[in-house]
Motif scaffolding. Sequence first.
Motif, short mmCIF file in Angstrom:
data_model
loop_
_atom_site.label_atom_id
_atom_site.label_comp_id
_atom_site.label_asym_id
_atom_site.label_seq_id
_atom_site.Cartn_x
_atom_site.Cartn_y
_atom_site.Cartn_z
N GLY A 78 0.83 -1.20 0.00
CA GLY A 78 0.00 0.00 0.00
C GLY A 78 0.86 1.25 0.00
N VAL A 79 0.33 2.33 -0.58
CA VAL A 79 1.07 3.59 -0.69
C VAL A 79 0.23 4.71 -0.10
CG1 VAL A 79 2.20 5.22 -2.24
CG2 VAL A 79 2.20 2.78 -2.80
N LEU A 80 0.85 5.51 0.77
CA LEU A 80 0.26 6.76 1.23
C LEU A 80 0.98 7.88 0.52
CD1 LEU A 80 -1.69 8.14 3.32
CD2 LEU A 80 0.33 8.40 4.77
N PHE A 81 0.25 8.61 -0.33
CA PHE A 81 0.87 9.67 -1.12
C PHE A 81 1.06 10.93 -0.28
CE2 PHE A 81 -1.10 6.88 -4.23
CZ PHE A 81 -0.06 6.70 -5.13
N GLN A 82 1.98 11.77 -0.73
CA GLN A 82 2.27 13.01 0.00
C GLN A 82 1.04 13.90 0.07
OE1 GLN A 82 5.20 16.76 -0.83
NE2 GLN A 82 6.08 14.72 -1.11
N ASP A 83 0.34 14.03 -1.01
CA ASP A 83 -0.91 14.79 -1.07
C ASP A 83 -1.91 13.97 -1.86
OD1 ASP A 83 -0.20 17.42 0.18
OD2 ASP A 83 1.30 17.39 -1.42
N MET A 84 -3.12 13.85 -1.32
CA MET A 84 -4.16 13.07 -1.99
C MET A 84 -5.34 13.98 -2.27
SD MET A 84 -3.93 9.48 0.16
CE MET A 84 -4.98 8.58 -1.00
N GLU A 85 -5.76 13.99 -3.51
CA GLU A 85 -6.90 14.82 -3.92
C GLU A 85 -8.06 13.92 -4.32
OE1 GLU A 85 -7.05 18.03 -3.72
OE2 GLU A 85 -4.95 18.36 -3.17
N SER A 86 -9.23 14.28 -3.88
CA SER A 86 -10.44 13.55 -4.27
C SER A 86 -11.21 14.37 -5.30
CB SER A 86 -11.32 13.27 -3.04
OG SER A 86 -12.52 12.65 -3.42
N GLY A 87 -11.48 13.76 -6.45
CA GLY A 87 -12.19 14.47 -7.50
C GLY A 87 -13.69 14.49 -7.32
N PHE A 88 -14.19 13.71 -6.35
CA PHE A 88 -15.64 13.62 -6.16
C PHE A 88 -15.95 13.84 -4.67
CE2 PHE A 88 -14.50 10.89 -9.70
CZ PHE A 88 -15.37 11.34 -10.69
N PRO A 89 -17.11 14.43 -4.37
CA PRO A 89 -17.51 14.56 -2.97
C PRO A 89 -17.75 13.19 -2.36
CG PRO A 89 -19.31 15.19 -4.43
CD PRO A 89 -18.10 15.00 -5.30
N ALA A 90 -17.29 12.99 -1.12
CA ALA A 90 -17.44 11.69 -0.47
C ALA A 90 -17.46 11.90 1.03
CB ALA A 90 -16.28 10.77 -0.85
N THR A 91 -18.06 10.95 1.73
CA THR A 91 -18.02 10.96 3.18
C THR A 91 -16.73 10.28 3.65
OG1 THR A 91 -19.13 8.82 3.39
CG2 THR A 91 -20.53 10.80 3.28
N VAL A 92 -16.49 10.40 4.94
CA VAL A 92 -15.29 9.78 5.52
C VAL A 92 -15.32 8.26 5.31
CG1 VAL A 92 -14.16 9.27 7.72
CG2 VAL A 92 -14.85 11.61 7.18
N ILE A 93 -16.43 7.62 5.62
CA ILE A 93 -16.49 6.16 5.51
C ILE A 93 -16.37 5.71 4.05
CG2 ILE A 93 -19.02 6.01 5.37
CD1 ILE A 93 -16.68 3.60 7.28
N GLU A 94 -16.95 6.46 3.12
CA GLU A 94 -16.82 6.12 1.70
C GLU A 94 -15.36 6.20 1.27
OE1 GLU A 94 -21.18 7.65 0.04
OE2 GLU A 94 -19.46 9.03 0.11
N THR A 95 -14.64 7.18 1.78
CA THR A 95 -13.23 7.31 1.44
C THR A 95 -12.42 6.15 1.98
OG1 THR A 95 -13.45 9.72 1.46
CG2 THR A 95 -11.22 8.82 1.61
N VAL A 96 -12.63 5.81 3.25
CA VAL A 96 -11.85 4.72 3.86
C VAL A 96 -12.17 3.38 3.20
CG1 VAL A 96 -11.36 3.52 6.04
CG2 VAL A 96 -11.67 6.01 6.02
N LEU A 97 -13.39 3.21 2.76
CA LEU A 97 -13.77 1.95 2.10
C LEU A 97 -13.03 1.74 0.78
CD1 LEU A 97 -17.60 1.78 2.80
CD2 LEU A 97 -15.90 0.07 3.47
N THR A 98 -12.50 2.81 0.17
CA THR A 98 -11.73 2.61 -1.06
C THR A 98 -10.48 1.77 -0.80
OG1 THR A 98 -10.47 4.67 -0.81
CG2 THR A 98 -12.54 4.79 -2.04
N GLY A 99 -10.03 1.74 0.44
CA GLY A 99 -8.91 0.88 0.77
C GLY A 99 -9.23 -0.60 0.68
N ARG A 100 -10.49 -0.93 0.62
CA ARG A 100 -10.89 -2.33 0.55
C ARG A 100 -10.99 -2.85 -0.88
NH1 ARG A 100 -9.59 -5.08 4.24
NH2 ARG A 100 -11.17 -6.62 3.68
N TYR A 101 -10.84 -1.97 -1.88
CA TYR A 101 -11.02 -2.38 -3.27
C TYR A 101 -10.13 -3.54 -3.69
CZ TYR A 101 -13.97 1.74 -4.10
OH TYR A 101 -14.98 2.68 -4.06
N PRO A 102 -8.87 -3.61 -3.27
CA PRO A 102 -8.05 -4.75 -3.70
C PRO A 102 -8.58 -6.10 -3.23
CG PRO A 102 -6.67 -2.99 -2.84
CD PRO A 102 -8.07 -2.63 -2.52
#
Length: 253
Positions: A78-102
Amino acid sequence: MLRAQNLTLRIAGRTLCANLNVSLEAGENWVMLGANGSGKTTLLHTLAGLRAPETGTVSLDNGEINKIPARTRAQRLGVLFQDMESGFPATVIETVLTGRYPHLDRWQWEGAEDYRAAEAALDAVGLNGLDRRPLATLSGGERRRVEIATLLAQDAPICLLDEPINHLDLRHQVQMLDLLADRAHRPGHLNLFVLHDVNLALRFGTHGMLLFDNGECLHGPLSELLNRPNLERLYHCRLREIRDDVTSWFLPA
């Protein structure tokens, strides 16, 4: 677990590192240090398989990293980038759930196990109760902890973290580094941090890479690398070393 062999990186005719040979093993917390523009982020991205080197190879679990399928690689690294930009509005839980995609099959929706992992990650970074908040309403430090929670939810045994304490206050800097470094105590786990704070590197790291601005890279146990001559050469400034019976601290002179 992660190895660079004869690795050379160049940008705009400038050599960032030349013929680097280094192996990162389970149980280790590596710290990468260097002045601004020395190539730390470029090297981290190359070790993650996100950028091709000029020469040499990067191996993950004894296989060339660029030949490993992206989903399989994301389950291991896994990689934590220096700066992360979200192109779409999202809640906190929706954002954290993207870590489950793999861990999901194509077109599969998140299930109860994925929500449990996301909620546990938010609890670990001290953001439980904010799961329904829009990400855009959080402070910079809170967003950084959401990004760390997303990485924790991914649950990859190898983590490469580019300035993970960006935007964090002193308390959260120590808490987050303690949380992340502790993962290396789990069997088969490894971290590589890019940091600017030498004293936090000494506190949380076991091994290090020093990237000089002439393409030289020193690496090895931090206890052997972090001394005043090396650091003054690395940062092009004079330093004061304060010592006691346990450790040393380095401050600008």
